[in-house]
Design a protein around this motif. Structure first.
Motif, PDB file in Angstrom:
ATOM      1  N   TRP A 294      -1.028   8.478   0.535  1.00 44.03           N
ATOM      2  CA  TRP A 294      -2.059   9.304   1.163  1.00 44.03           C
ATOM      3  C   TRP A 294      -3.079   9.858   0.179  1.00 44.03           C
ATOM      4  CZ3 TRP A 294      -4.015  10.471   5.800  1.00 44.03           C
ATOM      5  CH2 TRP A 294      -3.322  10.036   6.929  1.00 44.03           C
ATOM      6  N   TYR A 295      -2.644  10.201  -1.028  1.00 43.83           N
ATOM      7  CA  TYR A 295      -3.530  10.974  -1.902  1.00 43.83           C
ATOM      8  C   TYR A 295      -4.060  10.198  -3.108  1.00 43.83           C
ATOM      9  CZ  TYR A 295      -2.165  14.732   1.119  1.00 43.83           C
ATOM     10  OH  TYR A 295      -1.980  15.494   2.246  1.00 43.83           O
ATOM     11  N   PHE A 296      -3.440   9.075  -3.434  1.00 43.53           N
ATOM     12  CA  PHE A 296      -3.891   8.315  -4.604  1.00 43.53           C
ATOM     13  C   PHE A 296      -4.485   6.949  -4.244  1.00 43.53           C
ATOM     14  CE2 PHE A 296      -0.994  11.420  -6.228  1.00 43.53           C
ATOM     15  CZ  PHE A 296      -1.455  11.736  -7.496  1.00 43.53           C
ATOM     16  N   SER A 297      -4.512   6.613  -2.971  1.00 43.59           N
ATOM     17  CA  SER A 297      -4.976   5.279  -2.560  1.00 43.59           C
ATOM     18  C   SER A 297      -6.385   5.341  -1.982  1.00 43.59           C
ATOM     19  CB  SER A 297      -4.031   4.705  -1.499  1.00 43.59           C
ATOM     20  OG  SER A 297      -4.300   5.319  -0.234  1.00 43.59           O
ATOM     21  N   ASN A 298      -6.969   4.174  -1.789  1.00 45.40           N
ATOM     22  CA  ASN A 298      -8.264   4.082  -1.086  1.00 45.40           C
ATOM     23  C   ASN A 298      -8.055   3.559   0.338  1.00 45.40           C
ATOM     24  OD1 ASN A 298      -7.561   1.480  -1.723  1.00 45.40           O
ATOM     25  ND2 ASN A 298      -9.575   0.872  -2.489  1.00 45.40           N
ATOM     26  N   TYR A 299      -6.948   3.980   0.946  1.00 47.90           N
ATOM     27  CA  TYR A 299      -6.597   3.501   2.279  1.00 47.90           C
ATOM     28  C   TYR A 299      -7.351   4.247   3.381  1.00 47.90           C
ATOM     29  CZ  TYR A 299      -2.530   1.268   0.043  1.00 47.90           C
ATOM     30  OH  TYR A 299      -1.701   0.504  -0.736  1.00 47.90           O
ATOM     31  N   TYR A 300      -7.195   3.745   4.574  1.00 45.74           N
ATOM     32  CA  TYR A 300      -7.680   4.402   5.790  1.00 45.74           C
ATOM     33  C   TYR A 300      -6.676   4.063   6.891  1.00 45.74           C
ATOM     34  CZ  TYR A 300      -9.572  -0.284   6.753  1.00 45.74           C
ATOM     35  OH  TYR A 300      -9.728  -1.633   6.958  1.00 45.74           O
ATOM     36  N   ILE A 301      -6.958   4.375   8.135  1.00 44.41           N
ATOM     37  CA  ILE A 301      -6.010   4.125   9.226  1.00 44.41           C
ATOM     38  C   ILE A 301      -6.503   2.954  10.077  1.00 44.41           C
ATOM     39  CG2 ILE A 301      -4.827   5.077  11.251  1.00 44.41           C
ATOM     40  CD1 ILE A 301      -5.339   7.862  10.089  1.00 44.41           C
ATOM     41  N   ASP A 302      -5.734   1.903  10.106  1.00 41.96           N
ATOM     42  CA  ASP A 302      -6.017   0.760  10.988  1.00 41.96           C
ATOM     43  C   ASP A 302      -4.717  -0.022  11.162  1.00 41.96           C
ATOM     44  OD1 ASP A 302      -7.069  -1.216  12.535  1.00 41.96           O
ATOM     45  OD2 ASP A 302      -8.238  -2.171  10.930  1.00 41.96           O
ATOM     46  N   LEU A 303      -4.097   0.162  12.316  1.00 41.71           N
ATOM     47  CA  LEU A 303      -2.873  -0.561  12.646  1.00 41.71           C
ATOM     48  C   LEU A 303      -3.173  -1.641  13.679  1.00 41.71           C
ATOM     49  CD1 LEU A 303      -0.364   2.431  13.028  1.00 41.71           C
ATOM     50  CD2 LEU A 303      -1.008   1.191  10.951  1.00 41.71           C
ATOM     51  N   ALA A 304      -2.362  -2.685  13.681  1.00 43.28           N
ATOM     52  CA  ALA A 304      -2.538  -3.789  14.643  1.00 43.28           C
ATOM     53  C   ALA A 304      -1.178  -4.326  15.059  1.00 43.28           C
ATOM     54  CB  ALA A 304      -3.369  -4.909  14.019  1.00 43.28           C
ATOM     55  N   ILE A 305      -1.074  -4.706  16.325  1.00 43.99           N
ATOM     56  CA  ILE A 305       0.149  -5.365  16.800  1.00 43.99           C
ATOM     57  C   ILE A 305       0.025  -6.862  16.519  1.00 43.99           C
ATOM     58  CG2 ILE A 305       1.621  -5.890  18.774  1.00 43.99           C
ATOM     59  CD1 ILE A 305       0.730  -3.326  20.079  1.00 43.99           C
TER      60      ILE A 305
ATOM     61  N   GLY B 228      -5.151  -0.888   7.390  1.00 44.30           N
ATOM     62  CA  GLY B 228      -5.839   0.148   6.625  1.00 44.30           C
ATOM     63  C   GLY B 228      -5.020   0.702   5.481  1.00 44.30           C
ATOM     64  N   GLY B 229      -3.710   0.741   5.641  1.00 44.57           N
ATOM     65  CA  GLY B 229      -2.835   1.136   4.553  1.00 44.57           C
ATOM     66  C   GLY B 229      -2.197   2.499   4.667  1.00 44.57           C
ATOM     67  N   PHE B 230      -2.863   3.490   5.291  1.00 46.60           N
ATOM     68  CA  PHE B 230      -2.270   4.824   5.363  1.00 46.60           C
ATOM     69  C   PHE B 230      -0.965   4.803   6.154  1.00 46.60           C
ATOM     70  CE2 PHE B 230      -6.195   7.703   4.557  1.00 46.60           C
ATOM     71  CZ  PHE B 230      -5.769   7.939   3.263  1.00 46.60           C
ATOM     72  N   ALA B 231       0.010   5.576   5.660  1.00 45.33           N
ATOM     73  CA  ALA B 231       1.306   5.703   6.326  1.00 45.33           C
ATOM     74  C   ALA B 231       1.185   6.738   7.437  1.00 45.33           C
ATOM     75  CB  ALA B 231       2.382   6.101   5.324  1.00 45.33           C
TER      76      ALA B 231
END
Length: 601
Positions: free
Chosen positions: A506-517, A535-538
């Protein structure tokens, strides 16, 4: 972990278990400040005596002073445009002495908001130095965080020269104030005297020491009564102010305030702002009360409710989230143009929508815990205070207006502009030092993204363990200067869980929120829902299964589903019914692309 932070851990000032290290220290000062304001004269005059104690193991050959109001000087580095009403000549030092010896102060070294001053005799470890400063400045016509609210209403903030923070990992704080990022201050003791003309009411940080000297007896009595009452009292009404019978009728009144172990002081004065007050029990164990006061133009309809809003905020925040009793004796909300917090004070706009007025007041009051109780370096790590204020603002809103409305407002105000913006600045890691950021990279990192991270942690740990760990962190670090690694280590230690994977995500990555089935497969006894984390965020997510009988069922998934593999996971749904479709619903953890969030069987 940056090298300066590594050095702090190596030196034993901070500990890997999340506690202050055995060698932790921080410096301290006692300020005795007198400031004179004579509206409509814009010249503000001040004098102060400072006893600054060097608790560090280092010999200090010079001091750094913060001169925040030099932000108004032409040519100052700032993130925003400045018109003629904003600009002033800045702060002028009229006299300066060290240990009683007059020392020259060079005002002509540029428009910087900090200045280094060499000491004729170095300040040894565990020794102190006595400083005396006289200064004046011209209050800005344009009112923002401070300035003229109107011709006879002033808000004074950052108005005194202060010794900058000298800490164990960064040394002297030389960060430039740009009128965007916020502040980093030591915990000091303050005595503040505000000289103002008769018929001017003054409100300030701290406890008023001489109400009987500056107020007429009836008004001093009403103020005293409000300190122990739940009743909302009109200390001074519009009619009282017109009659000019509120203050003592000296040509000038000297209002005296005191506040200890606090990071800043501000004050406001007006000859026509009405004044309300009440109090509320903030600590059930001790029955300790906090005063709630408000000053405003009588035409501001929403501010007639402001003391009520303040009482509610202190009551709820003290008992729920963060669930630590309000740590100060008072809070005062003044009508201005800033939406800005200070210790025991807020400078808030007036709005037609009283619900939004309450929302703003609750956010600013939430800052009482972060940064003012916790000593956060807001300039560099603003997500450690703005992220928490945003989180508490959301949680109290759920109690105020209901879950559905609060969720909708949170998404609209804090999340949508981030998650639907493709700008590369939006993917800057939250840990990035804020003094090097601007625009959306600064704003969303400190507010919405950081808040979602804290709320994801709450979802991961569950409310009880999350609150236990949060309280342990606050107990260890209040009145001190925690940095992100202290927070990360403390929460991991107090929760009994290695959360490094979560912090990194959450705090050290360049992630965002994007989930897919990816797929849904029917097995013998269940359905396997394969989810890809694009997106990568947990982020937590609800998996909503719709059955052939028209009913649906929600299976909540905490961020724990991403601990083993942050790229993809499988959620198994055990059911005897036939699933015809599956939908992902992130709720406040909004998905950047919802087109791949559903799957039909």
């Amino acid at each position: 972990m940056p090298r300066d932070v590594q050095r702090a851990f190596k030196n034993g000032t901070r500990s890997l278990d999340g506690r202050p290290g055995k060698n932790y220290w921080q410096n301290h000062a006692r300020y005795n400040i007198t400031v004179t304001a004579m509206p409509p004269d814009r010249n503000i005059k001040g004098e102060e005596q400072i006893v600054y104690t060097n608790n560090s193991p280092d010999t200090l050959k010079y001091l750094i002073f913060k001169l925040i109001l030099n932000i108004h000087k032409p040519g100052a580095t700032r993130f925003n445009d400045a018109d003629s009403d904003y600009l002033t000549p800045g702060v002028h030092i009229d006299a300066f002495s060290v240990n009683g010896q007059t020392q020259q102060w060079n005002d002509k070294n540029g428009p910087f908001t900090w200045k280094g001053v060499r000491l004729s005799k170095p300040l040894l470890p565990h020794d102190s130095v006595q400083l005396s400063i006289n200064w004046h400045y011209e209050i800005s016509l344009k009112s923002g965080r401070e300035g003229m609210i109107d011709s006879t209403t002033y808000y004074l903030a950052y108005f005194y020269p202060r010794v900058a923070v000298y800490d164990d990992y960064m040394g002297w704080d030389r960060m430039v104030f740009t009128d965007a990022q916020e502040f980093y201050n030591d915990f000091n003791d303050y005595t503040l005297t505000v000289n103002a003309p008769k018929n001017y009411i003054v409100l300030a940080t701290g406890t008023l020491q001489n109400a009987n000297e500056v107020l007429q007896p009836a008004f001093a009595q009403k103020l005293a009564t409000s300190m122990t009452s739940d009743e909302i009292m009109n200390i001074a009404t519009k009619e009282d102010l017109v009659a000019k019978n509120v203050t003592a009728q000296n040509e000038m009144n000297s209002w005296k305030w005191a506040a200890n172990n606090i990071t800043d002081v501000t004050c406001a004065l007006s000859d026509h702002y009405v004044w309300d007050a009440s109090s509320v029990v903030v600590d059930d164990a001790t029955q300790r009360r906090a005063s709630v006061q408000s000053a405003y133009n009588d035409t501001a309809k929403d501010f007639h409710h402001m003391v009520s809003f303040g009482r509610h905020a202190l009551y709820w925040l003290s008992r729920n989230w963060p669930g630590v009793p309000y740590p100060f004796p008072k809070t005062t909300i003044v009508q201005g143009y800033a939406g800005m917090e200070y210790p025991m004070m807020a400078n808030d706009e007036s709005y037609q929508d009283t619900i939004f007025s309450r929302f703003v007041a609750e956010h600013e009051i939430a800052h009482s815990w972060f940064p003012f109780y916790m000593g956060i370096n807001e300039t560099r790590y603003g997500f450690m205070d703005e992220g928490w204020a945003t989180t508490f603002e959301y949680l109290i809103s759920r109690a105020d207006i209901g879950v559905e409305k609060a969720d909708s407002a949170y998404k609209a105000f804090r999340i949508t502009r981030w998650i639907h913006d493709l700008n590369a600045e939006e993917e800057i890691p939250i840990i990035t030092p804020g003094n090097n950021l601007g625009g959306v990279g600064l704003g969303n990192n400190e507010y919405g993204k950081a808040s979602l991270g804290y709320l994801a942690l709450k979802d991961l740990l569950g409310d009880d363990l999350f609150k236990k760990a949060l309280h342990e962190y606050m107990d260890r670090w209040h009145g001190k200067h925690p940095i992100p690694w202290d927070f990360f280590n403390s929460i991991s230690n107090a929760s009994g869980k290695n959360l490094n994977w979560f912090w990194n995500n959450w705090y050290f990555s360049n992630y965002y929120i994007d989930l897919a089935i990816n797929d849904v497969k029917k097995n013998k006894n269940d359905y396997a829902v394969s989810i890809k984390n694009i997106g990568g965020f947990a982020a937590p997510v609800d998996v909503v299964a719709t059955y052939d009988d028209g009913s649906s069922e929600t299976f909540h998934q905490t961020p724990a589903i991403w601990e083993a593999d942050q790229k993809q996971t499988t959620v198994n749904i055990s059911t005897k019914k036939k699933i015809i479709s599956v939908q992902l619903n992130g709720g406040i953890w909004m998905d950047a692309d919802e087109r791949n969030n559903s799957f039909k069987l």
